[in-house]
Design a protein around this motif. Structure first.
Motif, PDB file in Angstrom:
ATOM      1  N   GLU A 111       0.837  -1.200   0.000  1.00 57.02           N
ATOM      2  CA  GLU A 111       0.000   0.000   0.000  1.00 57.02           C
ATOM      3  C   GLU A 111       0.870   1.248   0.000  1.00 57.02           C
ATOM      4  N   ARG A 112       2.063   1.113   0.580  1.00 57.23           N
ATOM      5  CA  ARG A 112       3.027   2.216   0.630  1.00 57.23           C
ATOM      6  C   ARG A 112       4.414   1.657   0.406  1.00 57.23           C
ATOM      7  N   ILE A 113       5.211   2.341  -0.426  1.00 57.13           N
ATOM      8  CA  ILE A 113       6.596   1.945  -0.652  1.00 57.13           C
ATOM      9  C   ILE A 113       7.495   3.064  -0.143  1.00 57.13           C
ATOM     10  N   VAL A 114       8.432   2.707   0.722  1.00 57.84           N
ATOM     11  CA  VAL A 114       9.371   3.671   1.284  1.00 57.84           C
ATOM     12  C   VAL A 114      10.780   3.220   0.904  1.00 57.84           C
ATOM     13  N   ALA A 115      11.572   4.126   0.342  1.00 55.87           N
ATOM     14  CA  ALA A 115      12.917   3.766  -0.117  1.00 55.87           C
ATOM     15  C   ALA A 115      13.952   4.701   0.485  1.00 55.87           C
ATOM     16  N   ALA A 116      15.132   4.166   0.731  1.00 58.92           N
ATOM     17  CA  ALA A 116      16.256   4.989   1.164  1.00 58.92           C
ATOM     18  C   ALA A 116      16.679   5.890   0.006  1.00 58.92           C
ATOM     19  N   PRO A 117      17.336   7.009   0.284  1.00 60.51           N
ATOM     20  CA  PRO A 117      17.656   7.979  -0.775  1.00 60.51           C
ATOM     21  C   PRO A 117      18.401   7.397  -1.969  1.00 60.51           C
ATOM     22  N   PHE A 118      19.325   6.453  -1.726  1.00 61.34           N
ATOM     23  CA  PHE A 118      20.109   5.894  -2.827  1.00 61.34           C
ATOM     24  C   PHE A 118      19.774   4.435  -3.115  1.00 61.34           C
ATOM     25  N   ALA A 119      18.617   3.991  -2.673  1.00 60.18           N
ATOM     26  CA  ALA A 119      18.164   2.643  -3.021  1.00 60.18           C
ATOM     27  C   ALA A 119      17.867   2.581  -4.518  1.00 60.18           C
ATOM     28  N   ILE A 120      18.156   1.439  -5.128  1.00 64.53           N
ATOM     29  CA  ILE A 120      17.911   1.249  -6.559  1.00 64.53           C
ATOM     30  C   ILE A 120      16.489   0.730  -6.755  1.00 64.53           C
ATOM     31  N   ILE A 121      15.709   1.449  -7.560  1.00 65.29           N
ATOM     32  CA  ILE A 121      14.299   1.144  -7.734  1.00 65.29           C
ATOM     33  C   ILE A 121      13.957   1.062  -9.228  1.00 65.29           C
ATOM     34  N   GLY A 122      13.074   0.133  -9.584  1.00 63.77           N
ATOM     35  CA  GLY A 122      12.549   0.096 -10.940  1.00 63.77           C
ATOM     36  C   GLY A 122      12.984  -1.099 -11.744  1.00 63.77           C
ATOM     37  N   SER A 123      13.565  -0.867 -12.904  1.00 68.82           N
ATOM     38  CA  SER A 123      13.975  -1.907 -13.845  1.00 68.82           C
ATOM     39  C   SER A 123      12.780  -2.776 -14.239  1.00 68.82           C
ATOM     40  N   ILE A 124      11.698  -2.104 -14.646  1.00 68.19           N
ATOM     41  CA  ILE A 124      10.500  -2.833 -15.064  1.00 68.19           C
ATOM     42  C   ILE A 124      10.701  -3.264 -16.509  1.00 68.19           C
ATOM     43  N   GLY A 125      11.287  -4.412 -16.673  1.00 65.88           N
ATOM     44  CA  GLY A 125      11.597  -4.931 -17.994  1.00 65.88           C
ATOM     45  C   GLY A 125      11.854  -6.417 -17.928  1.00 65.88           C
ATOM     46  N   VAL A 126      12.060  -7.032 -19.075  1.00 64.04           N
ATOM     47  CA  VAL A 126      12.282  -8.474 -19.159  1.00 64.04           C
ATOM     48  C   VAL A 126      13.446  -8.732 -20.103  1.00 64.04           C
ATOM     49  N   VAL A 127      14.300  -9.656 -19.731  1.00 57.71           N
ATOM     50  CA  VAL A 127      15.425 -10.004 -20.597  1.00 57.71           C
ATOM     51  C   VAL A 127      15.689 -11.495 -20.491  1.00 57.71           C
ATOM     52  N   ALA A 128      16.088 -12.083 -21.585  1.00 54.81           N
ATOM     53  CA  ALA A 128      16.499 -13.490 -21.593  1.00 54.81           C
ATOM     54  C   ALA A 128      17.663 -13.618 -22.554  1.00 54.81           C
ATOM     55  N   GLN A 129      18.618 -14.424 -22.188  1.00 55.85           N
ATOM     56  CA  GLN A 129      19.776 -14.613 -23.050  1.00 55.85           C
ATOM     57  C   GLN A 129      20.186 -16.077 -23.015  1.00 55.85           C
ATOM     58  N   ILE A 130      20.662 -16.562 -24.153  1.00 54.42           N
ATOM     59  CA  ILE A 130      21.022 -17.970 -24.252  1.00 54.42           C
ATOM     60  C   ILE A 130      22.191 -18.102 -25.233  1.00 54.42           C
ATOM     61  N   PRO A 131      23.250 -18.788 -24.842  1.00 56.38           N
ATOM     62  CA  PRO A 131      24.359 -19.007 -25.784  1.00 56.38           C
ATOM     63  C   PRO A 131      23.980 -20.070 -26.807  1.00 56.38           C
ATOM     64  N   ASN A 132      24.652 -20.041 -27.952  1.00 56.66           N
ATOM     65  CA  ASN A 132      24.406 -21.054 -28.985  1.00 56.66           C
ATOM     66  C   ASN A 132      25.745 -21.594 -29.475  1.00 56.66           C
ATOM     67  N   PHE A 133      25.883 -22.920 -29.406  1.00 50.15           N
ATOM     68  CA  PHE A 133      27.149 -23.576 -29.748  1.00 50.15           C
ATOM     69  C   PHE A 133      27.050 -24.332 -31.071  1.00 50.15           C
ATOM     70  N   ASN A 134      26.054 -24.024 -31.877  1.00 51.70           N
ATOM     71  CA  ASN A 134      25.823 -24.802 -33.087  1.00 51.70           C
ATOM     72  C   ASN A 134      26.996 -24.736 -34.059  1.00 51.70           C
ATOM     73  N   ARG A 135      27.545 -23.539 -34.271  1.00 52.24           N
ATOM     74  CA  ARG A 135      28.679 -23.410 -35.202  1.00 52.24           C
ATOM     75  C   ARG A 135      29.905 -24.172 -34.709  1.00 52.24           C
ATOM     76  N   LEU A 136      30.102 -24.176 -33.378  1.00 53.80           N
ATOM     77  CA  LEU A 136      31.232 -24.922 -32.829  1.00 53.80           C
ATOM     78  C   LEU A 136      31.051 -26.423 -33.057  1.00 53.80           C
ATOM     79  N   LEU A 137      29.822 -26.912 -32.867  1.00 55.53           N
ATOM     80  CA  LEU A 137      29.555 -28.332 -33.084  1.00 55.53           C
ATOM     81  C   LEU A 137      29.772 -28.710 -34.548  1.00 55.53           C
ATOM     82  N   LYS A 138      29.315 -27.840 -35.445  1.00 59.63           N
ATOM     83  CA  LYS A 138      29.523 -28.124 -36.865  1.00 59.63           C
ATOM     84  C   LYS A 138      31.003 -28.152 -37.211  1.00 59.63           C
ATOM     85  N   ASP A 139      31.772 -27.226 -36.616  1.00 58.57           N
ATOM     86  CA  ASP A 139      33.204 -27.175 -36.883  1.00 58.57           C
ATOM     87  C   ASP A 139      33.901 -28.443 -36.413  1.00 58.57           C
TER      88      ASP A 139
END
Length: 353
Positions: free
Chosen positions: A188-216
């Protein structure tokens, strides 16, 4: 005789070494078995711990006053406090004074998997059984975010308090980013310290791919699925543009769900302005209405105690062995390092089952 004596000494040393090895192996096996048994019985061995914060604050004040005041001043203060306590007890006995509102303080220190939700859900269940209309719950939250489904569950646990009509305040002293903010916005209420890190409303996904290495290396990789999108991107197969497009579409869907969730609990927030994956410090977050006030959790607890409210910390203590403690310390260290290195802005999307 000398030859026999040397043989006896060497044989004795051999037996000692052999016994040492056997004992070491036995201890190692016992250690592993004990760790497995502790892991299986983790929740059964958990205990509810409650501490009255007011008493600790009183002890701290008494200690300081004992050093700062002279004997006469300290005696007068003690006499005044005893008189106030006596008057309070008399008023309560006569029914003239209602019990002060209580503040229950819960902690959540999150990792990528939001593992702390297991303890928090039990603490919330305990509080819900005793909470009254004038009580409040304060959650001291710290998290850099993590897997979507894990933080969705953690946020749902906090929503149990809101759904029960309990006033919920979330305090962020250092970090509530991505999945951490997903949890925080339930308050109902959010209280943060002056230098607290807030937000980053986003989505990320990362995945390595080794297909070229396997072919080699002339290594074949086969992946068989039933269903067009059972797998979109893989680590070892050759990814397609169609698979990448579907994967990005799924990320966008998750982002929309994230924004809708935040909008539900903070309708006054300009969600399109803040749901860019960026993060802000506490004072900046206040201007953007991501938080409602700038202060620390210590300020909130001390103010509540001074206002005559009983402040209790409530937590679940997990009895763990050495292996579990070392693992937990390593987990927390990795989580904090990720946060400090800038990865706090991430909501990780887990690999599809």
């Amino acid at each position: 005789m000398e030859l026999i004596a040397d043989f006896a000494v060497n044989y004795g040393l051999f037996l000692a070494k052999a016994a040492t090895v056997v004992i070491a192996i036995g201890l190692s096996v016992a250690w592993i078995v004990s760790a497995i048994a502790q892991a299986r019985a983790a929740r059964d061995g958990d205990t509810l711990e409650i501490h009255h914060v007011n008493e600790r604050l009183d002890r701290m004040a008494d200690t300081l006053n004992g050093q700062l005041l002279n004997a006469a001043e300290y005696k007068a203060r003690s006499k005044r406090k005893k008189a106030e306590a006596k008057q309070k007890a008399k008023a309560e006995k006569l029914g003239k004074r209602h019990e002060p509102r209580r503040l229950f303080v819960l902690d959540f220190d999150g990792d990528i998997r939001a593992s702390a939700v297991e303890q928090m859900r039990d603490a919330i269940t305990a509080v819900l059984q005793v909470v009254e209309a004038d009580d409040e719950v304060l959650v001291r939250l710290e998290s850099a975010g993590g897997m979507v489904h894990s933080y969705g569950l953690a946020a749902s646990q906090l929503a149990r308090l809101r759904d029960a009509g309990v006033r919920l305040t979330v305090s962020v002293d250092r970090l509530a980013a991505s999945g951490g903010y997903m949890m925080a916005c339930v308050g109902e209420r959010i209280v943060a310290a002056p230098f607290a890190i807030i937000g980053s409303i986003g989505v990320v996904a990362q995945i390595p791919n080794f297909n070229r290495l396997l072919k080699d290396k002339q290594i074949d990789f086969e992946l068989h699925t039933a269903g067009d999108y059972k797998r979109t991107l893989t680590m070892f197969g050759e990814n397609t543009d169609e698979g990448r497009e579907k994967f990005r579409a799924e990320l966008e869907d998750t982002h929309h769900l994230f924004k809708d969730f935040v909008r539900r609990y903070r309708p006054s927030l300009d969600i399109d302005k803040v749901a860019t994956g960026e993060h802000w410090y506490g004072t900046q977050a206040l201007d953007l209405k991501l938080v409602d006030a700038v202060a620390t959790s210590d300020d909130l607890m001390l103010t509540a105690a001074r206002d005559g409210r009983d402040v209790f910390t409530v937590g679940i203590q997990h009895k763990s062995g050495l292996i579990s403690r070392l693992t937990e310390q390593g987990r927390l260290a990795i989580s904090r390092n990720l946060a400090e290195s800038g990865l706090a802005r991430v909501v990780h999307r887990p690999t599809q089952p």
